[in-house]
Design an enzyme around this catalytic site. Sequence first.
Site, PDB file in Angstrom:
ATOM      1  N   TYR A 202      56.130  24.072  76.279  1.00  0.00           N
ATOM      2  CA  TYR A 202      56.579  24.844  77.439  1.00  0.00           C
ATOM      3  C   TYR A 202      57.964  25.419  77.159  1.00  0.00           C
ATOM      4  CZ  TYR A 202      58.730  25.570  82.018  1.00  0.00           C
ATOM      5  OH  TYR A 202      59.433  26.085  83.078  1.00  0.00           O
TER       6      TYR A 202
ATOM      7  N   ASP B 257      53.826  14.995  78.495  1.00  0.00           N
ATOM      8  CA  ASP B 257      53.914  15.848  79.676  1.00  0.00           C
ATOM      9  C   ASP B 257      52.485  16.054  80.164  1.00  0.00           C
ATOM     10  OD1 ASP B 257      54.018  17.942  81.505  1.00  0.00           O
ATOM     11  OD2 ASP B 257      55.656  18.959  80.467  1.00  0.00           O
TER      12      ASP B 257
END
Length: 381
Positions: free
Chosen positions: A101, A173
Amino acid sequence: MQGFSTRAIHAGQEPDPITGAVTTSIHTSSTYAQDGVGGTRGGYEYSRSANPTRTTLQECLAALEDGRHARAFGSGMGATDTLLRVLLKPGDHIVIPHDAYGGTFRLIDKVLSGWGVEHTPVDLSDVEALRAAIRPETKVVWTETPTNPLLGIADIAALAGVARDAGASLVVDNTFASPYLQTPLALGADVVVHSTTKYVGGHSDVVGGAIVTNDDDLAAALSFAQNSTGSVPGPFDAWLTLRGVKTLAVRMERHCDNAERVAEMLAGHPAVEKVLYPGLPDHPGHEVAAKQMRRFGGMVSFQTAGGRDAALQVCSNTQLFTLAESLGGIESLIEHPGQMTHASTAGSMLEVPDNLVRLSVGIEDAEDLIEDLRAALDTLG
């Protein structure tokens, strides 16, 4: 153990013993009366340190991730920053996904690097590549699975083994999967991180983050760091997240149903060069995803055959898919990662393809979503 939806609705959320209220109260007080100096009631003295509404959310999130401890934060990046500052010190090394990300990459590459932390991007679908990247200074292996925005899949159990052998912590994550689809702690991960803004909250009306772990010492260190830095959610944010999580299971089922149909349509459209969705049998991570996930999620990315201009045109021409950042809400969103959520990766090893489009497939009627995308793609000629 109780089922997922039962825990989502009831974990930490017993009816109020005085009034019988079945909904968690929003405790707005910033401070709490003490029974003598240092004599707190239930451990509450100041809401930066602890708040009853936040405590309820934390108990629920821990239960959903099969963990002992959860800490809620004001944002996913707040959670990430606090965790990395606890786990790392100057001179340490962290391995990150080669398609991480953009916000995580920016924090590590632009902020923590100035603090003396080094990082190496690695294709974490390749366990041997991770093994080769490990150094004596490696303290954290950070992974996303599925990754944002290329929907890559990493074998959590395999990565956990490599990290454990190296004396490093494996952090997962879990934002894209949500705890409904995947529970990394059960697969050997040391820590789970969420942007609860996304699927956990689920309604695009609250920003938040969370960390879940079974490590008692790490949980204590996180509490100290969080209290010291003040990265906490307000009580109303905690309440909104709790309200959202109650319907996580039913929402995720609909997200997955719709995403599967959207991916199938995209795979057969001549204006689409490639579809990135782990639910498709030809996805390189399909078998691993099927092993460690309940279903394949609500995120779909694809590359347009006409390059960057075609991708931008599709993003501009949808009607039901709203052009916006973020993801995981009940409404469908479309974005161009290269110029939006992942602009921070431009010019780096993590730069995303310029013909990439990312979809957060919502829970509208699938037929309407498919027709909206097909119409936008058909304009490419």
